[in-house]
Design a protein around this motif. Structure first.
Motif, PDB file in Angstrom:
ATOM      1  N   TYR A   1      -0.749  -6.761  -9.670  1.00  0.00           N
ATOM      2  CA  TYR A   1      -1.877  -5.959 -10.140  1.00  0.00           C
ATOM      3  C   TYR A   1      -1.868  -4.650  -9.358  1.00  0.00           C
ATOM      4  CZ  TYR A   1      -6.691  -4.670 -11.248  1.00  0.00           C
ATOM      5  OH  TYR A   1      -7.813  -4.014 -11.674  1.00  0.00           O
ATOM      6  N   GLN A   2      -1.925  -3.532 -10.070  1.00  0.00           N
ATOM      7  CA  GLN A   2      -1.940  -2.223  -9.426  1.00  0.00           C
ATOM      8  C   GLN A   2      -3.264  -1.537  -9.692  1.00  0.00           C
ATOM      9  OE1 GLN A   2       1.376   0.339 -10.179  1.00  0.00           O
ATOM     10  NE2 GLN A   2       2.779  -1.341 -10.457  1.00  0.00           N
ATOM     11  N   THR A   3      -3.799  -0.908  -8.659  1.00  0.00           N
ATOM     12  CA  THR A   3      -5.020  -0.131  -8.813  1.00  0.00           C
ATOM     13  C   THR A   3      -5.008   1.017  -7.809  1.00  0.00           C
ATOM     14  OG1 THR A   3      -7.425  -0.221  -8.930  1.00  0.00           O
ATOM     15  CG2 THR A   3      -6.394  -1.542  -7.219  1.00  0.00           C
TER      16      THR A   3
ATOM     17  N   LEU B   1      -2.338   3.719  -3.639  1.00  0.00           N
ATOM     18  CA  LEU B   1      -1.996   2.802  -4.722  1.00  0.00           C
ATOM     19  C   LEU B   1      -1.854   1.425  -4.090  1.00  0.00           C
ATOM     20  CD1 LEU B   1      -1.130   2.137  -7.642  1.00  0.00           C
ATOM     21  CD2 LEU B   1       1.201   2.646  -6.949  1.00  0.00           C
ATOM     22  N   ILE B   2      -2.672   0.485  -4.538  1.00  0.00           N
ATOM     23  CA  ILE B   2      -2.665  -0.875  -4.007  1.00  0.00           C
ATOM     24  C   ILE B   2      -1.974  -1.773  -5.020  1.00  0.00           C
ATOM     25  CG2 ILE B   2      -4.091  -2.801  -3.214  1.00  0.00           C
ATOM     26  CD1 ILE B   2      -4.406  -0.340  -1.469  1.00  0.00           C
ATOM     27  N   LYS B   3      -1.001  -2.547  -4.545  1.00  0.00           N
ATOM     28  CA  LYS B   3      -0.331  -3.538  -5.384  1.00  0.00           C
ATOM     29  C   LYS B   3      -0.600  -4.916  -4.797  1.00  0.00           C
ATOM     30  CE  LYS B   3       3.467  -0.563  -6.794  1.00  0.00           C
ATOM     31  NZ  LYS B   3       4.933  -0.443  -6.888  1.00  0.00           N
TER      32      LYS B   3
ATOM     33  N   VAL C   1       0.853  -1.183   0.000  1.00  0.00           N
ATOM     34  CA  VAL C   1       0.000   0.000   0.000  1.00  0.00           C
ATOM     35  C   VAL C   1       0.888   1.231   0.000  1.00  0.00           C
ATOM     36  CG1 VAL C   1      -1.762   1.285   1.259  1.00  0.00           C
ATOM     37  CG2 VAL C   1      -1.793  -1.212   1.276  1.00  0.00           C
ATOM     38  N   LEU C   2       0.674   2.097  -0.980  1.00  0.00           N
ATOM     39  CA  LEU C   2       1.406   3.355  -1.066  1.00  0.00           C
ATOM     40  C   LEU C   2       0.405   4.502  -1.040  1.00  0.00           C
ATOM     41  CD1 LEU C   2       3.817   2.337  -3.945  1.00  0.00           C
ATOM     42  CD2 LEU C   2       4.345   2.417  -1.522  1.00  0.00           C
ATOM     43  N   ARG C   3       0.632   5.451  -0.152  1.00  0.00           N
ATOM     44  CA  ARG C   3      -0.241   6.629  -0.099  1.00  0.00           C
ATOM     45  C   ARG C   3       0.071   7.547  -1.267  1.00  0.00           C
ATOM     46  NH1 ARG C   3      -3.198   8.259   3.695  1.00  0.00           N
ATOM     47  NH2 ARG C   3      -2.765  10.430   3.281  1.00  0.00           N
ATOM     48  N   GLU C   4      -0.936   8.257  -1.728  1.00  0.00           N
ATOM     49  CA  GLU C   4      -0.735   9.258  -2.768  1.00  0.00           C
ATOM     50  C   GLU C   4       0.113  10.372  -2.166  1.00  0.00           C
ATOM     51  OE1 GLU C   4      -0.742  11.084  -6.283  1.00  0.00           O
ATOM     52  OE2 GLU C   4      -1.682   9.145  -5.949  1.00  0.00           O
ATOM     53  N   ARG C   5       1.221  10.694  -2.805  1.00  0.00           N
ATOM     54  CA  ARG C   5       2.165  11.621  -2.207  1.00  0.00           C
ATOM     55  C   ARG C   5       1.906  13.077  -2.586  1.00  0.00           C
ATOM     56  NH1 ARG C   5       7.948   9.065  -1.684  1.00  0.00           N
ATOM     57  NH2 ARG C   5       7.539   9.438   0.480  1.00  0.00           N
ATOM     58  N   SER C   6       1.094  13.318  -3.594  1.00  0.00           N
ATOM     59  CA  SER C   6       0.898  14.699  -4.039  1.00  0.00           C
ATOM     60  C   SER C   6       0.115  15.531  -3.013  1.00  0.00           C
ATOM     61  CB  SER C   6       0.205  14.726  -5.400  1.00  0.00           C
ATOM     62  OG  SER C   6      -1.065  14.123  -5.312  1.00  0.00           O
TER      63      SER C   6
END
Length: 163
Positions: free
Chosen positions: A109-111, A70-72, A49-54
């Motif tokens: 899979y990324q979404t 961003l979920i991988k 799990v990656l948080r949106e950094r913008s």
């Protein structure tokens, strides 16, 4: 010239079962057992799990607070799987492109996913929760990853309300 111990050169019998050889055999058996256990208990599923950094959070037009992730989903199995994604430990609605998702064998899979909460629904600025990915056909196969949901603090909300 030969390779031998002093005992065997002097005509005595040599021992094959020496203490050092027994210790090496025991250590080798322990390593093989640990490797076999690790390999057999491995879950062929992982989530990142990656948080949106913008931006830390977004305020929607209807006054809700949204966080983007961003979920991988990683399928480390030899067959294709269908997985569902859910958030545990938070009272938020989830907006995702497709749920369940199909991940092919050996692929990632990324979404993108958005969690949306009503502004003021919690007093905490940071809410900790878990993303859980679960196999549709085998619910016992799951992966869990912790994340955070960020809200604007009360001072920011009051300043926006005053405008």
């Amino acid at each position: 010239i030969r390779y031998g111990s002093l005992r065997s050169i002097s005509g005595g019998a040599s021992r094959v079962l020496r203490p050092r050889m027994v210790a090496y055999a025991v250590l080798f058996a322990l390593f093989v057992a640990a490797f076999s256990y690790k390999l057999s208990s491995r879950t062929p599923l992982d989530i990142e799990v990656l948080r949106e950094r913008s931006s830390l959070f977004q305020t929607t037009e209807d006054g809700h607070i949204s966080n983007m992730y961003l979920i991988k989903a990683m399928n480390m199995d030899r067959v294709d799987h269908r997985y569902t994604i859910r958030a545990d430990g938070i009272n938020a609605s989830m907006r995702v492109g497709a749920n369940p998702i199909t991940v092919k064998s050996g692929e990632i899979y990324q979404t993108y996913l958005a969690l949306v909460m009503e502004d003021g629904s919690t007093d905490k600025k940071v809410t900790r929760f878990d993303f859980i990915i679960e196999d549709v056909d085998r619910p016992a196969m799951t992966a869990r990853r912790g994340s955070t949901f960020l809200m604007p603090d009360a001072g920011e909300r009051l300043a926006k309300a005053a405008k």
